[in-house]
Design a protein around this motif. Structure first.
Motif, PDB file in Angstrom:
ATOM      1  N   TYR A  50       7.391  15.329  -3.644  1.00 62.56           N
ATOM      2  CA  TYR A  50       6.858  13.976  -3.578  1.00 62.56           C
ATOM      3  C   TYR A  50       6.720  13.454  -4.998  1.00 62.56           C
ATOM      4  N   ASN A  51       7.278  12.248  -5.252  1.00 60.08           N
ATOM      5  CA  ASN A  51       7.273  11.654  -6.581  1.00 60.08           C
ATOM      6  C   ASN A  51       6.168  10.598  -6.649  1.00 60.08           C
ATOM      7  N   PRO A  52       5.020  10.927  -7.251  1.00 57.83           N
ATOM      8  CA  PRO A  52       3.904   9.972  -7.267  1.00 57.83           C
ATOM      9  C   PRO A  52       4.187   8.739  -8.118  1.00 57.83           C
ATOM     10  N   LYS A  53       5.113   8.845  -9.071  1.00 55.83           N
ATOM     11  CA  LYS A  53       5.419   7.701  -9.932  1.00 55.83           C
ATOM     12  C   LYS A  53       5.988   6.549  -9.119  1.00 55.83           C
ATOM     13  N   GLU A 100       8.395   1.494  -4.659  1.00 58.36           N
ATOM     14  CA  GLU A 100       7.783   1.135  -5.924  1.00 58.36           C
ATOM     15  C   GLU A 100       8.730   1.366  -7.092  1.00 58.36           C
ATOM     16  N   GLY A 101       9.788   2.153  -6.854  1.00 56.71           N
ATOM     17  CA  GLY A 101      10.743   2.447  -7.906  1.00 56.71           C
ATOM     18  C   GLY A 101      11.729   1.321  -8.077  1.00 56.71           C
ATOM     19  N   PRO A 102      12.609   1.455  -9.046  1.00 53.73           N
ATOM     20  CA  PRO A 102      13.603   0.401  -9.291  1.00 53.73           C
ATOM     21  C   PRO A 102      14.570   0.286  -8.129  1.00 53.73           C
ATOM     22  N   THR A 138       7.977   8.106  -3.708  1.00 54.34           N
ATOM     23  CA  THR A 138       9.204   8.430  -2.989  1.00 54.34           C
ATOM     24  C   THR A 138       9.298   9.921  -2.693  1.00 54.34           C
ATOM     25  N   ILE A 139      10.232  10.258  -1.816  1.00 58.28           N
ATOM     26  CA  ILE A 139      10.609  11.645  -1.562  1.00 58.28           C
ATOM     27  C   ILE A 139      11.902  11.892  -2.327  1.00 58.28           C
ATOM     28  N   MET A 147       0.843  -1.193   0.000  1.00 58.90           N
ATOM     29  CA  MET A 147       0.000   0.000   0.000  1.00 58.90           C
ATOM     30  C   MET A 147       0.878   1.243   0.000  1.00 58.90           C
ATOM     31  N   PRO A 148       0.464   2.316  -0.717  1.00 59.05           N
ATOM     32  CA  PRO A 148       1.254   3.534  -0.776  1.00 59.05           C
ATOM     33  C   PRO A 148       1.027   4.382   0.470  1.00 59.05           C
ATOM     34  N   LEU A 149       1.698   5.550   0.517  1.00 61.93           N
ATOM     35  CA  LEU A 149       1.417   6.498   1.591  1.00 61.93           C
ATOM     36  C   LEU A 149      -0.064   6.864   1.566  1.00 61.93           C
TER      37      LEU A 149
END
Length: 298
Positions: free
Chosen positions: A37-40, A141-143, A43-44, A1-3
Motif C-alpha cells: 500500500y502506497n500512502p503517498k 491522489e497520484g499523478p 494506491t496499491i 476521502m482516502p481509504l
C-alpha cells in the motif's frame, strides 16, 4: 476521502493478493501478486519479476479497470474470514528506483487507484460487510495521465470490430446494388452527417434522399470496396470507427486520386455507432476525400 483506516491497516499488514484483469481477447485472468500500500498516493502498487513482459501488465494497457483482493482466515466459518477487495483503475508506471533491487523485481509496476472498496471483517470495530465508494478526485491522489485513454472501457476490441464489420458489410451490399434503402438501413433518424465537401446534413430523410440520388449514378466511382481501419469503444453502447471506401476501376484495382472534381474518388469516414434496442445505429458520420495515393496493396 482516502481509504478508511481499517482497510489501510489490513492492506499494510499483508503482502500478497490476487489481481483480476481482462485479457486482450476479453477473457478474465486472475494472478497471485505481491504488493504494498502506497500512502503517498493512496494506491496499491504491484511489482514483480519481468513485470513489463507479463500478461497482466499488457492487459491493463487495454482494459484499465481491475479488481484486487487480499484475504485470510483467522477463525472457523464465515465469521473467521476476512478480505478487502479494491476495484479501480490500473496504470503502468515506474517504481521508485531506490526500492528496486537489480536482481529483484523490475522497475515497472502496476498502480491501482481505488474507486470502490468492499471488505468483510477487516475492521474489528465494525465486523461484517463494509463498502466504500471514493469520489473520482480522491480515487487517485497520484499523478494522472494528461490525456486519458478512452477506447478501453467499452466492448473488447474483437466485439467492437464485429459491430463495425456488420455495418461495413451492409454498406457494401447497398453500394454494390445501388440501393439507398439497404445502404441506410441502420442510420438513425437523427443521424448527423458531414459530406466530403463540408456540407452538413441533419436527419435520415434528408440523407436518404441524397443517397437515393447518388448511388444509382455511381458517384465516387464505378465500384467501391469498404474496409474497417480501426474501432474504439469508450462505453459498451458506443463504437467509434474509421472506415475507408476505396474507389475501384473495372478490374477491381484502387483508382489513383485525381484533381478532376468529376473523377472517381476514395474516402475516409469517421463513424459513431450507438446501440439502442439491441441494434447498432449510425449516429454520426463524416466523410473526407483521399487526396493522396496511399491505397496500393490495401
Amino acid at each position: 476521502m482516502p481509504l478508511d483506516r481499517a482497510c489501510v491497516d489490513y492492506l499494510t499488514d499483508h503482502h500478497q493478493g490476487r489481481l483480476a484483469t481482462v485479457a486482450l481477447d476479453g477473457t478474465p485472468q486472475n494472478k497471485p501478486v505481491g504488493y504494498h500500500y502506497n500512502p503517498k498516493f493512496g494506491t496499491i502498487d504491484i511489482a514483480g519479476f519481468n513485470m513489463d513482459t507479463s500478461a497482466k501488465y499488457r492487459n491493463i494497457a487495454v482494459h484499465s479497470q481491475v479488481s484486487f483482493v487480499v484475504d485470510d482466515a483467522v477463525g472457523e466459518g464465515v465469521s473467521g474470514m476476512r478480505f478487502v477487495e479494491v476495484r479501480g483503475r490500473a496504470e503502468q508506471t515506474s517504481a521508485d528506483p531506490l526500492t528496486v533491487d537489480e536482481e529483484g523485481p523490475s522497475g515497472h509496476i502496476i498502480r491501482i487507484h481505488p474507486r470502490r472498496v468492499v471488505s468483510w471483517n477487516a475492521d474489528p470495530e465494525h465486523p461484517g460487510l463494509q463498502t466504500q465508494t471514493l469520489p473520482p478526485a480522491a480515487a487517485s491522489e497520484g499523478p494522472r495521465d494528461e490525456h486519458p485513454t478512452l477506447g478501453t472501457d467499452g466492448l473488447v476490441p474483437d466485439a467492437a470490430a464485429a459491430v463495425v464489420a456488420s455495418l461495413v458489410a451492409e454498406l457494401q451490399v447497398g453500394i454494390d446494388a445501388h440501393d439507398a434503402d439497404t445502404y441506410n438501413r441502420h442510420f438513425a433518424a437523427d443521424v448527423a452527417w458531414g459530406s466530403p465537401y463540408g456540407a452538413i446534413v441533419g436527419g435520415y430523410d434528408e440523407l436518404h434522399a441524397i443517397h437515393s440520388s447518388l448511388l444509382p449514378r455511381g458517384v465516387g466511382g464505378p465500384s467501391s470496396r469498404y474496409e474497417t481501419v480501426q474501432a474504439l469503444s469508450p462505453t459498451p453502447d458506443v463504437v467509434i470507427a474509421h472506415v475507408r471506401r476505396v474507389a475501384l476501376d473495372s478490374d477491381g484495382q484502387p483508382l489513383e486520386p485525381s484533381a478532376d472534381p468529376g473523377a472517381a474518388f476514395s474516402e475516409m469516414a469517421l463513424y459513431v455507432l450507438v446501440r439502442r434496442g439491441g441494434d447498432w445505429w449510425l449516429a454520426a458520420g463524416q466523410n473526407t476525400p483521399v487526396a493522396t495515393s496511399r491505397l496500393a496493396g490495401r
